[in-house]
Design a protein around this motif. Structure first.
Motif, PDB file in Angstrom:
ATOM      1  N   UNK A 404       8.888 -30.916   8.284  1.00 23.35           N
ATOM      2  CA  UNK A 404       9.379 -30.522   9.599  1.00 23.35           C
ATOM      3  C   UNK A 404      10.674 -31.209   9.944  1.00 23.35           C
ATOM      4  N   UNK A 405      11.358 -30.624  10.929  1.00 24.36           N
ATOM      5  CA  UNK A 405      12.594 -31.221  11.437  1.00 24.36           C
ATOM      6  C   UNK A 405      12.656 -30.930  12.936  1.00 24.36           C
ATOM      7  N   UNK A 406      13.045 -31.939  13.704  1.00 25.40           N
ATOM      8  CA  UNK A 406      13.091 -31.802  15.164  1.00 25.40           C
ATOM      9  C   UNK A 406      14.395 -32.395  15.659  1.00 25.40           C
ATOM     10  N   UNK A 407      15.100 -31.630  16.464  1.00 26.25           N
ATOM     11  CA  UNK A 407      16.437 -32.054  16.883  1.00 26.25           C
ATOM     12  C   UNK A 407      16.609 -31.852  18.377  1.00 26.25           C
ATOM     13  N   UNK A 408      17.225 -32.832  19.013  1.00 25.92           N
ATOM     14  CA  UNK A 408      17.739 -32.670  20.380  1.00 25.92           C
ATOM     15  C   UNK A 408      19.218 -32.979  20.275  1.00 25.92           C
ATOM     16  N   UNK A 409      20.067 -32.111  20.847  1.00 24.35           N
ATOM     17  CA  UNK A 409      21.498 -32.418  20.847  1.00 24.35           C
ATOM     18  C   UNK A 409      22.335 -31.250  20.371  1.00 24.35           C
ATOM     19  N   UNK A 410      23.637 -31.510  20.328  1.00 26.35           N
ATOM     20  CA  UNK A 410      24.615 -30.475  19.976  1.00 26.35           C
ATOM     21  C   UNK A 410      24.283 -29.824  18.616  1.00 26.35           C
ATOM     22  N   UNK A 411      24.364 -28.486  18.572  1.00 22.80           N
ATOM     23  CA  UNK A 411      24.130 -27.699  17.335  1.00 22.80           C
ATOM     24  C   UNK A 411      22.725 -27.872  16.766  1.00 22.80           C
ATOM     25  N   UNK A 412      21.777 -28.255  17.607  1.00 26.72           N
ATOM     26  CA  UNK A 412      20.400 -28.467  17.128  1.00 26.72           C
ATOM     27  C   UNK A 412      19.875 -27.208  16.432  1.00 26.72           C
ATOM     28  N   UNK A 413      20.149 -26.054  17.029  1.00 26.15           N
ATOM     29  CA  UNK A 413      19.596 -24.808  16.480  1.00 26.15           C
ATOM     30  C   UNK A 413      20.164 -24.534  15.087  1.00 26.15           C
ATOM     31  N   UNK A 414      21.470 -24.772  14.929  1.00 27.20           N
ATOM     32  CA  UNK A 414      22.099 -24.517  13.622  1.00 27.20           C
ATOM     33  C   UNK A 414      21.557 -25.497  12.559  1.00 27.20           C
ATOM     34  N   UNK A 415      21.352 -26.746  12.954  1.00 29.10           N
ATOM     35  CA  UNK A 415      20.856 -27.747  11.993  1.00 29.10           C
ATOM     36  C   UNK A 415      19.506 -27.309  11.427  1.00 29.10           C
ATOM     37  N   UNK A 416      18.622 -26.801  12.307  1.00 27.15           N
ATOM     38  CA  UNK A 416      17.286 -26.444  11.808  1.00 27.15           C
ATOM     39  C   UNK A 416      17.312 -25.198  10.911  1.00 27.15           C
ATOM     40  N   UNK A 417      18.369 -24.381  11.001  1.00 25.05           N
ATOM     41  CA  UNK A 417      18.449 -23.230  10.078  1.00 25.05           C
ATOM     42  C   UNK A 417      18.567 -23.734   8.635  1.00 25.05           C
ATOM     43  N   UNK A 418      19.372 -24.788   8.476  1.00 24.47           N
ATOM     44  CA  UNK A 418      19.571 -25.351   7.135  1.00 24.47           C
ATOM     45  C   UNK A 418      18.241 -25.887   6.604  1.00 24.47           C
ATOM     46  N   UNK A 419      17.500 -26.584   7.477  1.00 27.87           N
ATOM     47  CA  UNK A 419      16.215 -27.146   7.052  1.00 27.87           C
ATOM     48  C   UNK A 419      15.233 -26.016   6.713  1.00 27.87           C
ATOM     49  N   UNK A 420      15.263 -24.937   7.505  1.00 23.94           N
ATOM     50  CA  UNK A 420      14.347 -23.808   7.245  1.00 23.94           C
ATOM     51  C   UNK A 420      14.583 -23.253   5.840  1.00 23.94           C
TER      52      UNK A 420
END
Ligand SMILES: Cc1cc2nc3c(=O)[nH]c(=O)nc-3n(C[C@H](O)[C@H](O)[C@H](O)COP(=O)(O)OP(=O)(O)OC[C@H]3O[C@@H](n4cnc5c(N)ncnc54)[C@H](O)[C@@H]3O)c2cc1C
Length: 469
Positions: A404-420
């Motif tokens: 899993x990966x969990x992000x709060x902050x700028x570009x959070x949504x884009x970061x999780x695409x890479x992890x997906x």
């Protein structure tokens, strides 16, 4: 007779109709309103446009930090709504789906009003259309759940944003899930005084606990009053300047007032007008259409896709559902739903996003490795002045795969695409650590996290390449 009638032209219905036609079925697509459904007309597209305006307001306030001198930004809300309309029309007119649907020979009936079954194989619409088919695919989506307390008729939903003439001075937002925090974030940036009410102990209750905590702190710093465990709403009443909410908490009476109260307490299936019983279609305990893994309902000739089934209520999932439901409706039960990696996120300030298991869930079933990088410690976030937030990566120690990966902050949504993508391909953390991700970037933060986890594993390798981010 028509082979298949698809009801509802949101993402699920459009793809279901296209797939059915591609498989050679004579297909009709009927929808109450405009082509594109809630997604195009009342959900992500217009709400993202408001969110983009909110982001521009925030960006404008940062300009002075970089030596750019402009006057204080001022929002012309009617002009913004014109822009929203332009975007909605532009996105709809560039939809490749519309062209594909037309060239596949699907008969499209837009603005037909509500369709309802009059017998198991016949539907009628409010516009007077009467059609028969062998099979049906129901893609009627969902709608905001309303409260049933006295005075709730004075409250609004996110859809009422489109009819406001100006930004309300103040707003009560009831419900701090995805929609509630979005409304709160956008209108806070536009200058409303926001009070956000959550009945449970934490906002964003389905996110990782660290995300909820960091997000609540960021909201409070941005001036939003966040009330967790606020109690039970008793009623709403109209006031001279707006609305008052009366609520109680362990016997103690309380009240809150604002120009507007927006209710965001959940999403229910939009099935009330379909006359489901006549066709033998049942709903589940949550009120969504009961479907099996082939998206077949309790009536063998009726399938369902998208929000109306109550699964993950997002556009990509609705699109996949539409494809699966149509395949099974036309070719027989051949294509089951698959368990998939599904990134979820929101375009609030700060953004937040997740993919995979929360840390608490991962710890229940795995021997985990966890690493967190704060956004005040990475080069790119410091350059951009976006130091609020963090990124957390969770891996399974024995297999080294990412959980899993969990992000709060700028570009959070884009970061999780890479992890997906990494998760879907079964990539291990040490594989991720070896990729020389660009520096200084937001996605590059993942390299640093993967390197930290690899070091915890005591593996040999060139993970050092990502030590810097
Ligand atoms: C504020 C908000 C923001 C969102 N943001 C995102 C986001 O950023 N990313 C994302 O992936 N998802 C987002 N979503 C969720 C996304 O919009 C839905 O998951 C998606 O629209 C579901 O598609 P659907 O085809 O199932 O239904 P819908 O898009 O709801 O389409 C259903 C259509 O069926 C019509 N209909 C209903 N009943 C009948 C009837 N009886 N007869 C004829 N027609 C009927 C409706 O009028 C509607 O046009 C958001 C939702 C909201 C509310």
């Amino acid at each position: 007779m028509i082979d298949v009638i698809v009801i509802g032209a949101g993402p699920a219905g459009v793809v279901a109709a296209l797939r059915a036609a591609d498989l050679g079925a004579a297909t009709a697509l009927i929808t109450r309103d405009e082509f594109g459904g809630m997604a195009a007309n009342d959900g992500p597209v217009p709400v993202r446009t408001l969110a983009h305006a909110a982001r521009l307001m925030r960006e404008a306030r940062h300009l002075a930090n970089y030596g750019i001198v402009v006057s204080e930004p001022h929002l012309d809300y009617p002009r913004l709504l014109e822009r929203v309309n332009e975007v909605v029309h532009d996105a709809r007119s560039h939809s490749t789906f519309r062209a594909q649907i037309d060239s596949a020979g699907v008969r499209v009936y837009e603005r037909a009003g509500f369709a309802r079954f009059v017998d198991p194989h016949t539907i009628e619409t409010e516009s007077g259309l009467r059609l028969q088919a062998n099979k049906f695919i129901l893609c009627t989506g969902g709608k905001s759940r309303r409260l049933s307390v006295p005075g709730s008729e004075w409250t609004a939903t996110h859809s009422d944003a489109w009819s406001l003439k100006s930004v309300p001075d103040s707003m009560l937002v009831i419900g701090a899930g995805a929609t509630g925090v979005q409304v709160a974030s956008i209108f806070n940036a536009f200058g409303s005084r926001i009070q956000l009410f959550q009945s449970g102990p934490r906002i964003l209750p389905t996110e990782d606990a660290d995300v909820s905590a960091a997000f609540a702190e960021a909201f409070r710093e941005a001036g939003i009053m966040v009330h967790e465990n606020f109690g039970v709403i008793e009623s709403f009443e109209k006031t001279q300047n707006g609305i008052r909410m009366l609520y109680s908490n362990e016997g103690k009476k309380n009240s809150a007032e604002a120009s507007l109260a927006v209710i965001a307490v959940g999403w229910v299936a939009d099935t009330g007008n379909l006359n489901l019983e006549i066709a033998g279609i049942q709903t589940n305990q949550r009120g969504f259409l009961q479907v099996d893994e082939y998206l077949q309902t309790t009536a063998a000739h009726v399938f369902a896709a998208g929000d109306v089934t109550g699964r993950l209520m997002l556009v990509p999932q609705a699109i996949q559902d539409g494809f699966i439901a149509a395949t099974n409706a036309i070719k027989g039960r051949t294509l089951p739903l698959e368990k998939q990696v599904s990134p979820i996120g929101s375009f609030t300030d700060p953004e937040y996003a997740q993919v995979g298991l929360t840390e608490a869930k991962a710890r229940e079933t795995h021997d985990v490795l966890v690493a967190t990088v704060r956004f005040d410690s990475t080069t790119r976030t410091i350059i951009d002045g976006r130091t609020t937030g963090f990124c957390k990566l969770i891996a399974d120690r024995p297999t080294r795969t990412i959980l899993g990966c969990h992000v709060v902050g700028e570009r959070a949504v884009e970061i999780t695409q890479v992890v997906a993508i990494a998760m879907a391909s079964g990539m291990r953390v040490d594989d991720l650590a070896r990729i020389p991700l660009s520096y200084p970037t937001y996605a590059g933060i993942l390299g640093r996290l993967a390197a930290t986890l690899t070091r915890q594993l005591n593996l040999q390798g060139n993970w050092q390449v990502n030590e810097q981010s």
